[in-house]
Scaffold this active site. Sequence first.
Site, mmCIF file in Angstrom:
data_model
loop_
_atom_site.group_PDB
_atom_site.id
_atom_site.type_symbol
_atom_site.label_atom_id
_atom_site.label_comp_id
_atom_site.label_asym_id
_atom_site.label_seq_id
_atom_site.Cartn_x
_atom_site.Cartn_y
_atom_site.Cartn_z
ATOM 1 N N ASP A 1 0.782 -1.211 -0.111
ATOM 2 C CA ASP A 1 0.006 0.024 0.047
ATOM 3 C C ASP A 1 0.885 1.158 -0.025
ATOM 4 O O ASP A 1 2.169 1.053 -0.036
ATOM 5 C CB ASP A 1 -1.060 -0.077 1.199
ATOM 6 N N ASP B 1 -4.636 -6.220 9.081
ATOM 7 C CA ASP B 1 -3.313 -5.862 9.216
ATOM 8 C C ASP B 1 -3.145 -5.027 10.573
ATOM 9 O O ASP B 1 -4.163 -4.175 10.972
ATOM 10 C CB ASP B 1 -2.518 -5.387 8.221
ATOM 11 N N CYS C 1 6.811 -20.126 28.090
ATOM 12 C CA CYS C 1 6.277 -19.835 26.648
ATOM 13 C C CYS C 1 7.131 -20.573 25.777
ATOM 14 O O CYS C 1 8.470 -20.568 25.968
ATOM 15 C CB CYS C 1 6.548 -18.419 26.713
ATOM 16 N N CYS D 1 7.256 -19.612 22.285
ATOM 17 C CA CYS D 1 7.209 -19.272 21.297
ATOM 18 C C CYS D 1 8.594 -19.114 20.393
ATOM 19 O O CYS D 1 8.438 -18.952 19.164
ATOM 20 C CB CYS D 1 6.940 -17.563 21.545
ATOM 21 N N CYS E 1 11.181 -16.796 23.774
ATOM 22 C CA CYS E 1 11.507 -16.804 25.420
ATOM 23 C C CYS E 1 12.757 -17.829 25.678
ATOM 24 O O CYS E 1 13.352 -17.700 26.736
ATOM 25 C CB CYS E 1 10.252 -17.012 25.852
#
Lengths: 419, 374
Positions: A97, A260, A368, A370, A373
């Site tokens: 964009d 978004d 966590c 992810c 971490c």
Amino acid sequence: MRFFFPDSQDQVDPMFDFVTEEHPVHRIRQRDDRYAHEVLQHRPFDGLLISKSIVDGHGARTSARYTAGARNRLYRERARRFFRLDEVHRDVLIMGDCGAFTYFNEEEPPYSVAEVLDFYEYCGLDWGVAPDHIVFGFVRDGDPIPDEMISEWERRLDITLNNARLFLDEVSRRNCDIVPIGVAHGWSADSYAQSVSDLQDLGYVKIAMGGMVPLRSNDIVSSLEASSGVRKPETELHLLGITRVDEMRRFAQHGVTSFDSTSPFRQAFKDDTDNYYTLDSTYVAIKVPQVDGNASLKRQIKAGKVDQRAAILAERSCLEGLRAYDAGELPVEQALQRVLDYEDLVGVKKTREAEYLRTLSARPWKDCGCGICEEAGIEVIMFRGSERNKRRGFHNLAVFRDRISRNGFHSLQTTGEHT
Amino acid sequence: MTVSDQAVELRLPALAITQSPGRVLYQFAVDGKLLDDFATVSRIRRDDESAVQGYQRPESLQHITAIRKYIESDAPMIPNGIVIAFDDRVRFEPSVKSDTYSVPGEIVIPVDVSEAPELRPGWIVDGQQRTAAIRDANVSQFPIPVTAFITANEEEQREQFILVNSTKPLPRSLIYELIPGTTGMLPPSLARRKISAELLDLLNWDSESPFHWRIQTPTNPEGVIKDNSILRMLDNSIIEGYLYNFRDPVDGTGDLEAMATVVNDYWTAVSLVFPGDWNSTPRKSRLVHGAGIVAMGFLMDAMCDRLRDENRLNVDGFLAEVSLIADSCAWSSGEWELASGTKRKWNDFQNTSKDIQILANHVLAAYRNSRRTR
């Protein structure tokens, strides 16, 4: 529901040394650094959003985040390879964009339709948004419409619609395979609906809803509702810059199929309190400013008001205390005390003692998975320098992905749990 | 324990040097780890009456880190000493009677670590960063030479501080020319540029290179192309372009021969397509001006991947590609016709990042368009 992450060249250096605070001497930014999709256990997004204003800048050029070299390489290699989405994450959609927020103050969008399409073509994008101009203002049903604003709002709608028409012509003239997206703007539920209807008449089947970031959720929903009256069954809506996971179900009922947002990422270091996400809560990050990197502390040292040696020692003691606490070698009260001592020396308006105690006691980073971490440990919760702050931002993206999934949207391709 | 119990005297072998009438310098070595015990850095600040007290700037942690790493390396050597101004609690005891300018003896420094830093007898006039680096370094000791003078007069100390710290840094060009011949540890900011400095060196001295003797450096003042333009062009490619492929990401070294081959092949093609512009000077031709060199460097990167894939990465391959943009260039006369529809006189490009970008965009777009229409 597809989630697009807007790129701002945010990466982490996997070789960064938390103890010495150093990068490898020969590190080259971006190329040696890693994106979120390269360091997280699961890719946190379905798509990337690239803004022309971030890549190229405009006017005062304040918004460009790319060096000339990086920009040229983006055009040369095209976005998929540049973002290293060409081997393992080929299914990521890349959307472009103009970054209308960066030029909302200007009379007109700073780019021509041809320039914008050049940019999308150079980058080799999948989806491309027509150049738009944001309308700022929202009037609810029954409220009076301010006369002094209406002509400016209409002028901006005209620019947006006219660009949408030119953009579509240019796409078909060049015969490029970018999926064109028109932007609907408005100042009320009805004017948004009118924009959607106008764009459909031009031939758009994908429509982005713009300028909704400052709106309340109910105003977004009422605009979507009004648009539903005119929306064709095949038309798909994208929400530009909207997060609000809790509202996603309502949004989806009105034809929204993608959105978004940078906010999970940015909250890691912009928010006052909600810096570290967990599935059900958020935690404040522990501020440990760098003696050498904190502008106000530096000023105080130069003025002789803070002793630099004392500041360095307090900073070190604070870091060592937090690490010792993480390793189970120091009670939470003592680690916290070191943080507060440093806070005292630096000078803060209001102490965060209670919030810090909550964060430290809960140790959310400990369980966590992810991908960040486990590596960074307690460093991820420290509000300090971009290497830690961006890691926390990436962690938040991972949690955000899980929050979307929990809300019943399982479209994320890499989760392995989608229906 | 009383305060006086902690007070000891440090006696160090020293040399007293009479430099001018009434001005005596003392030279000695001391373990840098002990400096903090008897010397302090007085930082500039305002006292209660708003008079300026002290005279020092804060430590630069980045600079300290660079020195510290050097001290922790295999065989560090810091030849330039610390300069300390002592007050009159420090004395010198000659070991021989002598009336020459240089007298051996001992310098005697009272040490009382229980005293506040600003009350210590020594004030560091020069060497603040080195002192901090030695203090922080992970080594058990590091003897450092010290040059000291004794005076109770703070103005005299300030005078020395200003004299010592108003020296001019080395010109960057000279530093870059010295780097290639340096094997020891360089500070990070220079270590990163070592490879482009070495490459520049190679291009300048290679008789087969189109750059042979044409790059201006401190030892080659006849060169016409500025060393800084070449370094920028090479850095751009090493960081974002084709030359990155020849770089070892672990130690930052690179395959210099392979890099030089690509650069020479490309610029040979450029010199053949634009012979007049190439053999000119920056004032008469924008091609050998900073803007042209850097912009055309970006074009090199735009061509390399394609030519490699087509197995044409050589002078002939570059020649065919560079020829494509020949008509779009106005290096030494006429006008540039930019894509935006605007025109610019041939020499209306300065060595600013904005102008370089406009020129680079122009040549890159010309290249893209000619490939599209061919």
